[in-house]
Design an enzyme around this catalytic site. Structure first.
Site, PDB file in Angstrom:
ATOM      1  N   GLN A 193       0.872  -1.178   0.000  1.00 37.72           N
ATOM      2  CA  GLN A 193       0.000   0.000   0.000  1.00 37.72           C
ATOM      3  C   GLN A 193       0.905   1.223   0.000  1.00 37.72           C
ATOM      4  O   GLN A 193       1.438   1.624   1.034  1.00 37.72           O
ATOM      5  CB  GLN A 193      -0.915  -0.018   1.219  1.00 37.72           C
ATOM      6  CG  GLN A 193      -1.758  -1.289   1.343  1.00 37.72           C
ATOM      7  CD  GLN A 193      -2.794  -1.403   0.248  1.00 37.72           C
ATOM      8  OE1 GLN A 193      -3.771  -0.647   0.222  1.00 37.72           O
ATOM      9  NE2 GLN A 193      -2.613  -2.348  -0.663  1.00 37.72           N
ATOM     10  N   ALA A 234     -11.692   2.828   4.053  1.00 35.72           N
ATOM     11  CA  ALA A 234     -10.757   1.939   3.369  1.00 35.72           C
ATOM     12  C   ALA A 234      -9.890   2.701   2.371  1.00 35.72           C
ATOM     13  O   ALA A 234     -10.076   3.889   2.119  1.00 35.72           O
ATOM     14  CB  ALA A 234     -11.517   0.821   2.679  1.00 35.72           C
ATOM     15  N   HIS A 235      -8.964   1.972   1.765  1.00 37.01           N
ATOM     16  CA  HIS A 235      -7.984   2.613   0.883  1.00 37.01           C
ATOM     17  C   HIS A 235      -8.635   3.223  -0.361  1.00 37.01           C
ATOM     18  O   HIS A 235      -9.588   2.710  -0.916  1.00 37.01           O
ATOM     19  CB  HIS A 235      -6.866   1.649   0.488  1.00 37.01           C
ATOM     20  CG  HIS A 235      -7.302   0.372  -0.145  1.00 37.01           C
ATOM     21  ND1 HIS A 235      -6.436  -0.674  -0.352  1.00 37.01           N
ATOM     22  CD2 HIS A 235      -8.499  -0.052  -0.615  1.00 37.01           C
ATOM     23  CE1 HIS A 235      -7.084  -1.672  -0.930  1.00 37.01           C
ATOM     24  NE2 HIS A 235      -8.330  -1.319  -1.091  1.00 37.01           N
ATOM     25  N   ASN A 236      -8.068   4.374  -0.743  1.00 43.00           N
ATOM     26  CA  ASN A 236      -8.459   5.114  -1.948  1.00 43.00           C
ATOM     27  C   ASN A 236      -9.857   5.728  -1.879  1.00 43.00           C
ATOM     28  O   ASN A 236     -10.388   6.177  -2.897  1.00 43.00           O
ATOM     29  CB  ASN A 236      -8.344   4.231  -3.195  1.00 43.00           C
ATOM     30  CG  ASN A 236      -6.938   3.694  -3.382  1.00 43.00           C
ATOM     31  OD1 ASN A 236      -6.697   2.516  -3.194  1.00 43.00           O
ATOM     32  ND2 ASN A 236      -6.004   4.566  -3.717  1.00 43.00           N
TER      33      ASN A 236
END
Length: 344
Positions: A193, A234-236
């Site tokens: 990540q 969460a990511h993005n």
């Protein structure tokens, strides 16, 4: 503070005696030195009977209250501003506690307050008049903007950026790894990540809320957003300006939420969606598709007694079968109607 002085600062009109006010309080707990507010008609009776020394109220409600008042259009907003005036934040005490561990390569403004047990790694930048309370961790090359307040046990991981006048409440984690794994046939392989978390100015993040760093692009919390406690981002994910999200909401990866949205507690947002500006999601709602029109959306099932719920759940299992039967009946009815018309 005299009520007349407070009225001037809030942009309201003093009605009644110019009493002295020392604090804000609820109607139930207010005393003679307290300021409370009446934002809805249903609280007028309780307000008039309370011990509050003064009230914030809309002009049309003031005659019914029988107390010194500041009349203005939005009592709740005025209460928020009065609370800041009457209960100001503690003054920053510049300096670095002896137990803090600060890398020689970090840049810490002389006006910042660094508490006990704080760790600031190499290349990190701490802005003017920041307050980092006990046991905050700031990773390498992270940046903290001016006048930001970080409560105890917050983590700001490597490379993340936090804007000016941000508040991070205890236990918040900014920049944990996103949940990225690739299936290799018989095991999972971790996907690095390598993105960051970017938090813009004037954002507030609640206690134990976690915001994952991006897999490739950054996770972004736009200016003025408000996130409650125990939220998973969460990511993005991108969260728009002035959007407010209540506790226990989960937002899956790569979803974009627009500006001025409101998400009720325990709402669940699936991944790779877009939610446009001005959307309200009611508490407990599952959002599984993109929303392109502003407005209020809900999908929670109303509470019932358990026995009644079981009966309804049993009927729902046969919903497809029931729909097929209705279609067959409609076809038969249409055929009978056609035959009757021919007979006539």
């Amino acid at each position: 503070m005299r009520l007349s002085e407070l009225a001037t600062l809030l942009g309201g009109e003093l009605v009644g005696a110019d009493v002295e006010i020392g604090r804000v309080a609820s109607l139930a707990q207010a005393g003679a030195d307290s300021l409370s507010f009446v934002a809805q008609k249903r609280f007028i009776a309780a307000a008039s009977q309370s011990a509050a020394g003064a009230l914030l109220a809309r002009p049309e409600a003031v005659p019914q209250l029988g107390k010194p008042c500041i009349a203005l259009a939005d009592p709740y907003l005025a209460y928020a501003r009065a609370a800041r005036l009457l209960h100001p934040a503690p003054v920053t005490v510049p300096g670095i506690h002896a137990s803090a561990i600060v890398s020689a390569d970090a840049q810490v403004a002389a006006s910042a307050q660094i508490g006990p047990g704080v760790v600031i790694e190499a290349g990190a930048v701490i802005g003017e008049r920041c307050v980092l309370q006990a046991h905050v961790f700031v990773g390498s090359h992270a940046q903290i903007g001016d006048e930001t307040l970080i409560h105890p046990h917050v983590t700001v991981a490597a490379g993340c950026r936090v804007g000016a006048r941000v508040i991070l409440h205890p236990g918040a984690v900014i920049g944990s790894d996103g949940f990225g794994n690739a299936w290799a046939g018989d095991h999972w392989e971790k996907i690095p990540q390598i993105g960051r978390v970017i938090i813009e100015d004037d954002v507030e993040i609640g206690a134990n809320t976690t915001i994952d760093r991006g897999a490739l692009d950054d996770t972004v919390i736009r200016r003025g957003a408000r996130l409650d406690n125990l939220i998973q981002v969460a990511h993005n994910v991108v969260i728009g300006e002035h959007t407010a999200i209540a506790a226990c909401v989960g937002i899956a990866g790569s979803t974009t939420i627009g500006a001025r949205c409101q998400l009720g507690g325990a709402a669940m947002i699936s991944g790779h969606l877009e939610i446009c500006d001005g959307v309200t999601i009611l508490g407990g709602t599952l959002v599984a598709k993109t929303i392109r029109q502003p407005g209020a959306y809900s999908g929670s099932y109303p509470m019932q007694g358990h026995g009644e719920w079981l009966k309804n759940a049993a009927q729902l299992r046969h919903l497809d079968e029931l729909a097929d039967r209705v279609k067959q009946l409609e076809k038969r009815l249409a055929a009978l109607s056609a035959a009757a018309e021919e007979a006539e």
